[in-house]
Motif scaffolding. Structure first.
Motif, PDB file in Angstrom:
ATOM      1  N   GLY A 258       0.810  -1.218   0.130  1.00 31.94           N
ATOM      2  CA  GLY A 258       0.032  -0.017   0.114  1.00 31.94           C
ATOM      3  C   GLY A 258       0.780   1.190  -0.026  1.00 31.94           C
ATOM      4  O   GLY A 258       2.116   1.106  -0.097  1.00 31.94           O
ATOM      5  N   ILE A 259       0.213   2.399   0.170  1.00 31.01           N
ATOM      6  CA  ILE A 259       0.655   3.713  -0.038  1.00 31.01           C
ATOM      7  C   ILE A 259       1.598   3.899   1.254  1.00 31.01           C
ATOM      8  O   ILE A 259       2.829   4.188   1.118  1.00 31.01           O
ATOM      9  CB  ILE A 259      -0.250   5.088  -0.007  1.00 31.01           C
ATOM     10  N   CYS A 260       0.943   3.283   2.486  1.00 25.31           N
ATOM     11  CA  CYS A 260       1.885   3.431   3.767  1.00 25.31           C
ATOM     12  C   CYS A 260       3.180   2.697   3.759  1.00 25.31           C
ATOM     13  O   CYS A 260       4.323   3.040   4.147  1.00 25.31           O
ATOM     14  CB  CYS A 260       0.950   3.234   4.816  1.00 25.31           C
ATOM     15  N   GLY A 261       2.979   1.346   3.311  1.00 24.10           N
ATOM     16  CA  GLY A 261       3.969   0.562   3.238  1.00 24.10           C
ATOM     17  C   GLY A 261       5.052   0.917   2.442  1.00 24.10           C
ATOM     18  O   GLY A 261       6.162   0.675   2.660  1.00 24.10           O
TER      19      GLY A 261
ATOM     20  N   TYR B 258      -2.175  -0.040  -3.552  1.00 24.26           N
ATOM     21  CA  TYR B 258      -2.756   0.623  -2.669  1.00 24.26           C
ATOM     22  C   TYR B 258      -3.907  -0.109  -1.778  1.00 24.26           C
ATOM     23  O   TYR B 258      -4.311  -1.191  -2.467  1.00 24.26           O
ATOM     24  CB  TYR B 258      -3.658   1.593  -3.555  1.00 24.26           C
ATOM     25  N   LEU B 259      -4.069   0.077  -0.366  1.00 29.52           N
ATOM     26  CA  LEU B 259      -4.720  -0.622   0.321  1.00 29.52           C
ATOM     27  C   LEU B 259      -5.938   0.184   0.742  1.00 29.52           C
ATOM     28  O   LEU B 259      -5.938   1.312   1.246  1.00 29.52           O
ATOM     29  CB  LEU B 259      -3.989  -1.030   1.461  1.00 29.52           C
ATOM     30  N   ALA B 260      -7.214  -0.138   0.143  1.00 29.46           N
ATOM     31  CA  ALA B 260      -8.328   0.623   0.481  1.00 29.46           C
ATOM     32  C   ALA B 260      -9.024   0.313   1.776  1.00 29.46           C
ATOM     33  O   ALA B 260      -9.243  -0.720   2.335  1.00 29.46           O
ATOM     34  CB  ALA B 260      -9.507  -0.038  -0.531  1.00 29.46           C
ATOM     35  N   CYS B 261      -9.200   1.687   2.488  1.00 30.56           N
ATOM     36  CA  CYS B 261      -9.735   1.740   3.703  1.00 30.56           C
ATOM     37  C   CYS B 261     -11.066   1.886   3.606  1.00 30.56           C
ATOM     38  O   CYS B 261     -11.855   1.374   4.468  1.00 30.56           O
ATOM     39  CB  CYS B 261      -9.081   2.854   4.530  1.00 30.56           C
ATOM     40  N   SER B 262     -11.419   2.642   2.556  1.00 31.59           N
ATOM     41  CA  SER B 262     -12.866   3.204   2.512  1.00 31.59           C
ATOM     42  C   SER B 262     -13.101   3.300   0.845  1.00 31.59           C
ATOM     43  O   SER B 262     -12.270   3.927   0.374  1.00 31.59           O
ATOM     44  CB  SER B 262     -13.009   4.374   3.168  1.00 31.59           C
TER      45      SER B 262
ATOM     46  N   SER C 118      -8.084  10.391  -2.701  1.00 33.70           N
ATOM     47  CA  SER C 118      -6.565  10.811  -2.678  1.00 33.70           C
ATOM     48  C   SER C 118      -6.033  10.507  -1.112  1.00 33.70           C
ATOM     49  O   SER C 118      -6.916  10.394  -0.208  1.00 33.70           O
ATOM     50  CB  SER C 118      -6.410  12.226  -3.053  1.00 33.70           C
ATOM     51  N   GLU C 119      -4.782  10.403  -0.969  1.00 34.73           N
ATOM     52  CA  GLU C 119      -4.139   9.967  -0.073  1.00 34.73           C
ATOM     53  C   GLU C 119      -2.878  10.753   0.245  1.00 34.73           C
ATOM     54  O   GLU C 119      -2.004  10.935  -0.738  1.00 34.73           O
ATOM     55  CB  GLU C 119      -4.096   8.643   0.203  1.00 34.73           C
ATOM     56  N   LEU C 120      -2.398  11.273   1.620  1.00 31.45           N
ATOM     57  CA  LEU C 120      -1.153  11.920   1.620  1.00 31.45           C
ATOM     58  C   LEU C 120      -0.383  11.321   2.926  1.00 31.45           C
ATOM     59  O   LEU C 120      -1.215  10.989   4.083  1.00 31.45           O
ATOM     60  CB  LEU C 120      -1.306  13.441   2.121  1.00 31.45           C
TER      61      LEU C 120
ATOM     62  N   ILE D  71      -3.334  10.604   5.815  1.00 34.57           N
ATOM     63  CA  ILE D  71      -4.546  11.139   5.727  1.00 34.57           C
ATOM     64  C   ILE D  71      -5.096  10.845   4.178  1.00 34.57           C
ATOM     65  O   ILE D  71      -4.617  11.034   3.490  1.00 34.57           O
ATOM     66  CB  ILE D  71      -4.430  12.903   5.870  1.00 34.57           C
ATOM     67  N   ASP D  72      -6.319  10.454   4.767  1.00 37.27           N
ATOM     68  CA  ASP D  72      -7.268  10.209   3.277  1.00 37.27           C
ATOM     69  C   ASP D  72      -8.267  11.177   2.980  1.00 37.27           C
ATOM     70  O   ASP D  72      -8.911  11.805   4.170  1.00 37.27           O
ATOM     71  CB  ASP D  72      -8.006   8.902   3.567  1.00 37.27           C
ATOM     72  N   SER D  73      -8.770  11.489   1.794  1.00 35.62           N
ATOM     73  CA  SER D  73      -9.600  12.195   1.395  1.00 35.62           C
ATOM     74  C   SER D  73     -10.643  11.771   0.400  1.00 35.62           C
ATOM     75  O   SER D  73     -10.321  10.896  -0.336  1.00 35.62           O
ATOM     76  CB  SER D  73      -9.215  13.537   0.915  1.00 35.62           C
TER      77      SER D  73
END
Ligand code: SME
Length: 155
Positions: A73-76, A96-100, A105-107, A123-125
């Motif tokens: 994912g983005i975080c990893g 990318y790992l979907a949380c919702s 977009s994601e930072l 941060i997710d938007s």
């Protein structure tokens, strides 16, 4: 940075000065409620022994991703590279790992303490291309403040 982000940073500085790592839940809640387009705000911490990130304080919907293997994912990816990622459109990312399903977009901003990567602000938007240069600048400065109060036992 405009006045909005300067003031928000000062509020976070006050919370962190008061409560250290215990302030992080309030910091997440403040960002989610005050910053436009911040729909999920959380901190992940590095666990080098187990090679995964662990979710700490957050504000927003509960997530399945309480542990994220380095590289996933983005975080990893940020856990491996130590480099900030500002993803305008998560649908265009092949790691990318979907949380919702609402997230567009994601930072993700790394947190370094004494030259060591210790965690990250995520941060997710629900808005595409949500994060401006001011958002990025603000989050880097916030992560610097968090690094100053960071202590491993308090994650
Ligand atoms: N989307 C992230 C996972 C964490 S959630 O956004 C809270 C990723 O791809 O790493």
């Amino acid at each position: 940075m405009k006045a909005f982000h300067v003031e928000l940073l000062e509020s976070c500085r006050g919370l962190l000065a008061e409560d250290g790592m215990n302030a992080l839940t309030d910091v997440c809640a403040l960002l989610k409620s005050e910053a436009p387009r911040y729909d999920w705000v959380g901190f992940y911490w590095m666990n080098d022994a187990d090679q995964h990130l662990e979710l700490g304080a957050y504000a927003g919907a509960p997530t399945d991703h309480v542990r994220i293997p380095y590289g996933k994912g983005i975080c990893g990816q940020v856990a491996v590279s130590g480099t900030l990622l500002n993803v305008d459109d998560v649908a265009s990312s092949d790691n990318y790992l979907a949380c919702s399903l609402e997230t567009k977009s994601e930072l993700v901003v790394p947190i370094q303490s004494n030259d060591r990567l210790v965690g990250q602000l995520d941060i997710d938007s629900h808005t595409l291309r949500a994060f401006t240069d001011d958002d990025v600048h603000f989050c880097i400065l916030l992560c610097d403040l968090v690094a100053r109060v960071w202590e491993p036992a308090a994650q």
